[in-house]
Design an enzyme around this catalytic site. Structure first.
Site, PDB file in Angstrom:
ATOM      1  N   ASP A   1      14.620  12.691  47.286  1.00 54.09           N
ATOM      2  CA  ASP A   1      14.230  13.800  47.881  1.00 54.09           C
ATOM      3  C   ASP A   1      12.753  13.504  48.648  1.00 54.09           C
ATOM      4  O   ASP A   1      11.852  12.947  47.933  1.00 54.09           O
ATOM      5  CB  ASP A   1      14.072  14.850  46.743  1.00 54.09           C
ATOM      6  CG  ASP A   1      13.275  16.347  47.214  1.00 54.09           C
ATOM      7  OD1 ASP A   1      12.683  16.288  48.164  1.00 54.09           O
ATOM      8  OD2 ASP A   1      13.673  17.178  46.507  1.00 54.09           O
TER       9      ASP A   1
ATOM     10  N   HIS B   1       8.256  20.639  51.791  1.00 53.65           N
ATOM     11  CA  HIS B   1       8.787  19.106  52.071  1.00 53.65           C
ATOM     12  C   HIS B   1       8.080  18.494  53.347  1.00 53.65           C
ATOM     13  O   HIS B   1       7.929  17.189  53.504  1.00 53.65           O
ATOM     14  CB  HIS B   1      10.248  19.104  52.200  1.00 53.65           C
ATOM     15  CG  HIS B   1      10.979  19.265  51.090  1.00 53.65           C
ATOM     16  ND1 HIS B   1      11.465  20.554  50.501  1.00 53.65           N
ATOM     17  CD2 HIS B   1      11.224  18.563  50.224  1.00 53.65           C
ATOM     18  CE1 HIS B   1      11.897  20.485  49.460  1.00 53.65           C
ATOM     19  NE2 HIS B   1      12.026  18.995  49.247  1.00 53.65           N
TER      20      HIS B   1
ATOM     21  N   ASP C   1      11.151  22.893  55.060  1.00 52.53           N
ATOM     22  CA  ASP C   1      10.182  23.959  54.752  1.00 52.53           C
ATOM     23  C   ASP C   1       8.767  23.248  54.687  1.00 52.53           C
ATOM     24  O   ASP C   1       8.764  22.045  54.792  1.00 52.53           O
ATOM     25  CB  ASP C   1      10.666  24.487  53.224  1.00 52.53           C
ATOM     26  CG  ASP C   1      10.655  23.499  52.051  1.00 52.53           C
ATOM     27  OD1 ASP C   1       9.931  22.386  52.153  1.00 52.53           O
ATOM     28  OD2 ASP C   1      11.564  23.368  51.406  1.00 52.53           O
TER      29      ASP C   1
ATOM     30  N   ARG D   1      13.337  11.270  38.873  1.00 50.42           N
ATOM     31  CA  ARG D   1      13.556  10.996  37.420  1.00 50.42           C
ATOM     32  C   ARG D   1      14.783  10.076  37.583  1.00 50.42           C
ATOM     33  O   ARG D   1      15.349  10.023  38.610  1.00 50.42           O
ATOM     34  CB  ARG D   1      14.298  12.272  36.775  1.00 50.42           C
ATOM     35  CG  ARG D   1      13.142  13.464  36.559  1.00 50.42           C
ATOM     36  CD  ARG D   1      13.710  14.536  35.650  1.00 50.42           C
ATOM     37  NE  ARG D   1      14.074  15.573  36.477  1.00 50.42           N
ATOM     38  CZ  ARG D   1      14.953  16.487  36.107  1.00 50.42           C
ATOM     39  NH1 ARG D   1      15.457  16.258  35.019  1.00 50.42           N
ATOM     40  NH2 ARG D   1      15.377  17.417  36.884  1.00 50.42           N
TER      41      ARG D   1
ATOM     42  N   ASP E   1      13.956  17.849  52.042  1.00 52.25           N
ATOM     43  CA  ASP E   1      14.295  16.964  51.071  1.00 52.25           C
ATOM     44  C   ASP E   1      15.361  15.634  51.465  1.00 52.25           C
ATOM     45  O   ASP E   1      15.063  14.667  51.271  1.00 52.25           O
ATOM     46  CB  ASP E   1      15.063  18.085  50.246  1.00 52.25           C
ATOM     47  CG  ASP E   1      16.002  17.455  48.948  1.00 52.25           C
ATOM     48  OD1 ASP E   1      16.096  16.249  49.090  1.00 52.25           O
ATOM     49  OD2 ASP E   1      16.406  18.164  48.143  1.00 52.25           O
TER      50      ASP E   1
ATOM     51  N   LYS F   1      18.507  10.361  39.180  1.00 55.44           N
ATOM     52  CA  LYS F   1      18.512  11.831  40.180  1.00 55.44           C
ATOM     53  C   LYS F   1      18.614  11.409  41.613  1.00 55.44           C
ATOM     54  O   LYS F   1      18.511   9.953  42.028  1.00 55.44           O
ATOM     55  CB  LYS F   1      17.357  12.584  39.741  1.00 55.44           C
ATOM     56  CG  LYS F   1      17.318  13.078  38.427  1.00 55.44           C
ATOM     57  CD  LYS F   1      18.049  14.614  38.457  1.00 55.44           C
ATOM     58  CE  LYS F   1      17.230  15.561  39.103  1.00 55.44           C
ATOM     59  NZ  LYS F   1      17.967  16.690  39.152  1.00 55.44           N
TER      60      LYS F   1
ATOM     61  N   CYS G   1      10.238  15.134  48.974  1.00 56.51           N
ATOM     62  CA  CYS G   1       8.798  15.657  48.421  1.00 56.51           C
ATOM     63  C   CYS G   1       8.348  14.311  47.676  1.00 56.51           C
ATOM     64  O   CYS G   1       7.105  14.488  47.348  1.00 56.51           O
ATOM     65  CB  CYS G   1       8.904  16.913  47.633  1.00 56.51           C
ATOM     66  SG  CYS G   1       9.961  16.734  46.071  1.00 56.51           S
ATOM     67  N   TYR G   2       9.180  13.731  46.981  1.00 54.91           N
ATOM     68  CA  TYR G   2       8.587  12.611  46.224  1.00 54.91           C
ATOM     69  C   TYR G   2       7.836  11.484  47.035  1.00 54.91           C
ATOM     70  O   TYR G   2       7.635  10.416  46.401  1.00 54.91           O
ATOM     71  CB  TYR G   2       9.800  12.097  45.214  1.00 54.91           C
ATOM     72  CG  TYR G   2      10.306  13.021  44.311  1.00 54.91           C
ATOM     73  CD1 TYR G   2       9.325  13.502  43.275  1.00 54.91           C
ATOM     74  CD2 TYR G   2      11.423  13.490  44.256  1.00 54.91           C
ATOM     75  CE1 TYR G   2       9.777  14.488  42.503  1.00 54.91           C
ATOM     76  CE2 TYR G   2      11.855  14.644  43.494  1.00 54.91           C
ATOM     77  CZ  TYR G   2      10.905  15.052  42.360  1.00 54.91           C
ATOM     78  OH  TYR G   2      11.294  15.841  41.537  1.00 54.91           O
TER      79      TYR G   2
ATOM     80  N   HIS H   1       8.622  12.176  34.902  1.00 54.97           N
ATOM     81  CA  HIS H   1       9.042  12.971  36.133  1.00 54.97           C
ATOM     82  C   HIS H   1       7.916  12.781  37.151  1.00 54.97           C
ATOM     83  O   HIS H   1       6.602  12.660  36.865  1.00 54.97           O
ATOM     84  CB  HIS H   1       9.064  14.398  35.959  1.00 54.97           C
ATOM     85  CG  HIS H   1       9.464  15.231  36.963  1.00 54.97           C
ATOM     86  ND1 HIS H   1       8.546  15.523  37.967  1.00 54.97           N
ATOM     87  CD2 HIS H   1      10.569  16.147  37.063  1.00 54.97           C
ATOM     88  CE1 HIS H   1       9.425  16.249  39.062  1.00 54.97           C
ATOM     89  NE2 HIS H   1      10.498  16.877  38.366  1.00 54.97           N
TER      90      HIS H   1
END
Lengths: 309, 477
Positions: free
Chosen positions: B339, B394, B391, B333, B384, B336, B341-342, B285
């Site tokens: 997003d 993010h 937010d 992952r 995201d 998936k 945040c990654y 992850h």
């Protein structure tokens, strides 16, 4: 749900609640409801005098209903249950609907783990987890909890494997299900588990069939490469299989970038640098150009044998 | 090739084709005058050409739940990668400019106060403060107006037995401790440093150390790789001894140092896929990968520790696979969804990995495109993916991701030791990234420390201050 207060509850008359003290002008302050604010005041007071009682259980249940993401309340509840020697089956019965209404919550799973550890039995857990995963098939906490459960109770069973297989059948791209299968068959990294040849052959056959369904799906490719690495077997069979999906000399006939990646690795191992470069060039220019920098980096490594080894 | 369907019949990707023909573009142009339309069309054409150039012609036809949500995601993201549905100003590369003022305003609002329905955030308030402080400084804001409030907010969250909790009366937790310390490091005043009780912190960290080498997040809480990373961040920044406190439970099992069995434990978190999981046996992850690499980069120079404890080629292969195509942002992952945040959790791994394995391995421009084009919310804050609400989380991590794309780092171990866990104080800026950039000067964010994710220079000042304090495990300050 009706609001619940404690200041006029005779059962709590002996407790002087401790108000939240955030200092002057706190940042990220929350205008709590009176109900939440008061309940937390009573919890702080109970915690300050290390009270572990039935009424504390009721209080923590109340607060969890208002804010299930409150780790302190969960930890204090666990300690209270332990101290009171409470009925843990009843706790699980209460947890089930709570978990289903808070799918993304993560404190719940650690709490559940604590309770099941004490109960010493995995009875009913697999079914409950399956229900959870039907709602959210890749939920990290639920899968991690399942791994804990298997490890704790030695559930490396045919049934567990079949269930995992059904998850993969449902969505061959569910990487969490593939990871769980790996965990069941090959165990935790570096724990040195021996896997017999029959099982290894069974796994290779299974994963190859999955790749044939969708050759551009990386999950089973990673699984297949993992098997060859873990069991340190000759990559000859892996090469033969990868060649079904990609041949560096037939660039118009390529069905999987992951097959090219595998071939590049094997050719490098075999010291066939030109073939490896062809595979990496195909990846960089046509079949996976967003990662061109990476494929070109791999090309550079080919000429630095001491690094590539 | 028995049952594999022929993907070459749909070159280029049918998903891309489908999205290119959606009505979003027409709506976008409907009330523009001719001259503006010419300009927009030129940018859109350039973006389309770029997207085609990075898209693989291979696509499996088999539909599963994963491919369905991926298709949905592409339908939401593509209009933003091609056009400019938010009507932002465009930079010289035809992409939306960084909406600095709007993001600043959003982050300032994110510092509260919040209405009652935000009670679920009650245990995460230290995170909110950290994300806002880090986000604001990345945008170049002076945060000194908040200094006193940061200090006072956290002093009530500090637990009498050590560490920080989510707020007053909450149990200590390593995530809250991490967020609180980093916020105080960003504030960077003597008052902020001195507000941390090092003695009780040391004792708390000692109680979190486990026999197998890892750390739990809280007393009787879960043990995962966040614990290992957060504990080492605290030990290093506060210049605490590596020797376990006398009352640490792990001592009863023969452990004497915070680092005992730790490298082995992190190593057991690397999965067959090459990525890093929360705990041994779990799925690889992106966020846990950053924690694992961060932990190793505090234990010693990344070139030594990462190569010693991890299979680096497998790690790099896995990390690279996390870049979604054609979106350009990262997912966490296998199979998936992208997003924002990654942008940090995976994007932040690169400086650490490059210090161990060599440079130029990943696609910075594609990440920059995703952040500028798809992750900026119309009214401010970052998201995201398009369609989601912004937010502080993010916003902070998209901006950190932009910083990873924009700057190069080098690790140089200089002569002379600065004491225990001094490895993360040897990073140096290696200039701005200049190849194939898609951002102008106005889109630059500030430099971020590759390990601590605070403004570069702040971690060094904090460590230096604590090096100058006298240490006594029984002291008071």
């Amino acid at each position: 749900m009706p609001q619940k207060f404690y200041h006029d509850d005779p059962e709590w008359a002996d407790i002087e609640p401790i108000a939240q003290d955030d200092g002057p002008h706190p940042l990220a302050a929350i205008a709590y409801t009176d109900e939440y604010s008061e309940a937390m005041g009573y919890l702080r007071a109970a915690m300050a005098k290390n009270e572990f009682s039935e009424r504390v259980l009721g209080l923590t249940e109340h607060i969890i209903g208002l804010n299930a993401a409150h780790y302190t309340v969960w930890l204090y509840r666990a300690k209270t249950l332990e101290t009171l020697n409470a009925d843990l089956k009843q706790e699980i019965a209460w947890l089930n609907p709570t978990a289903l209404s808070h799918l993304k919550n993560y404190q719940i799973w650690h709490h559940r783990q604590t309770i099941i550890e004490k109960l010493g039995s995995p009875e009913g857990e697999s079914d409950f987890i399956s229900t959870m995963l039907e709602q959210d098939t890749k939920n990290y906490h639920v899968w991690s909890y399942r791994q804990w459960l298997v490890q704790r109770f030695g559930l490396y069973t045919e049934e567990e494997l079949n269930w995992t297989e059904s998850m993969i059948e449902e969505d061959v791209r569910n990487n969490s299900a593939w990871n769980h299968r790996w965990f069941l068959v090959f165990g935790v990294p570096r724990d040195g588990r021996e896997v017999d040849e029959y099982t290894v052959q069974r796994e290779i056959a299974y994963v190859q069939e999955a790749i044939r369904k969708a050759p551009q799906n990386q999950s089973p490719w990673n699984y297949l490469r993992g098997i060859f690495k873990q069991t340190k077997r000759s990559t000859e069979d892996l090469k033969t299989f990868a060649l079904e999906f990609a041949n560096v000399n037939k660039p118009d006939d390529i069905f999987s970038s992951h097959a090219l990646d595998v071939l590049a690795d094997i050719y490098a191992e075999e010291q066939k640098k030109d073939e490896a470069k062809k595979a990496l060039d195909l990846l960089a220019t046509k079949f996976d150009p967003i990662r061109a920098n990476y494929w070109n980096y791999r090309k550079v490594l080919l000429d630095q044998p001491e690094v590539a080894a | 090739m028995a049952s594999a369907q022929d993907p070459t019949s749909q070159t280029p990707s049918s998903r891309l084709e489908e999205t290119l023909s959606t009505s979003a573009r027409v709506e976008e142009l409907s009330d523009s005058d001719y001259e503006e339309m010419e300009t927009l069309t030129r940018h859109e054409e350039a973006n389309q050409a770029y997207l085609k150039s990075i898209t693989s012609p291979i696509e499996d036809l088999l539909d599963t739940a994963s491919s369905e949500v991926q298709d949905e995601t592409l339908r939401a993201v593509m209009p933003f990668l091609i056009g400019n549905p938010n009507d932002f100003d465009l930079n010289s590369y035809g992409l939306p400019t960084l909406q600095r003022e709007k993001h600043v305003k959003f982050l300032k609002q994110s510092l509260g106060p919040f209405p009652p329905q935000f009670a679920a955030m009650d245990a995460s308030r230290p995170w909110v403060v950290y994300w806002c402080m880090q986000g604001l400084t990345a945008l170049g804001q002076d945060i000194s107006e908040y200094s006193d409030r940061v200090v006072s907010t956290f002093s009530s969250a500090q637990h009498p037995e050590g560490g920080f909790g989510g707020g007053h009366g909450q149990l200590p937790h390593l995530a809250a401790t991490y967020a609180a310390i980093l916020s105080l490091v960003i504030v960077g005043t003597e008052e902020a440093y001195a507000s941390i009780n090092r003695q009780t912190m040391y004792s708390y960290l000692g109680r979190m150390k486990q026999v197998d080498g890892g750390f739990t997040m809280s007393p009787n809480g879960e043990e995962d790789i966040r614990g290992a990373f957060c504990a080492l961040v605290a030990l290093s920044l506060l210049n605490l001894p590596l020797e376990l406190p006398p009352d640490a439970p792990a001592r009863q099992h023969g452990l004497t140092s915070f680092l005992d069995n730790l490298g082995e434990w992190v190593s057991r978190c690397q999965t067959y896929e090459g990525g890093i999981s929360a705990a041994p046996g779990n799925e690889a992850h992106g966020a846990y990968a950053f924690c694992g690499l961060g932990c190793l980069s505090i234990m010693g120079p990344p070139k030594d520790t990462i190569n010693k404890w991890l299979d680096v080629p497998a790690l790099i292969n896995w990390l690279n696979s996390r870049q979604s195509c054609p979106e350009g942002g990262f997912h966490g992952r296998g199979n998936k969804l992208v997003d924002g945040c990654y942008s940090h959790w995976v994007g932040g791994c690169w400086a650490l990995v490059e210090a161990a394995a060599g440079k130029g391995i990943w696609n910075r421009a594609a990440l920059g495109r995703y952040i500028l084009s798809a992750a900026q919310f119309k009214k401010g804050g970052l998201v995201d993916k398009p369609g989601k609400r912004p937010d502080a989380y993010h916003t902070c991590y998209n901006l950190a991701g932009l910083s990873w794309a924009q700057y190069d780092w080098k690790y140089e171990k200089s002569e002379g030791e600065r004491g225990e866990l001094d490895a993360p104080y040897h990073w140096q800026l290696d200039g701005e990234y200049t190849e194939d950039v898609v951002w102008d000067n106005g889109d630059m964010v500030n430099r971020v420390h590759p390990v601590f994710v605070v403004p570069f220079g702040k971690a060094e000042s904090c460590r230096k201050w604590f090096e100058e304090q006298t240490w006594s495990s029984k002291g008071t300050g």
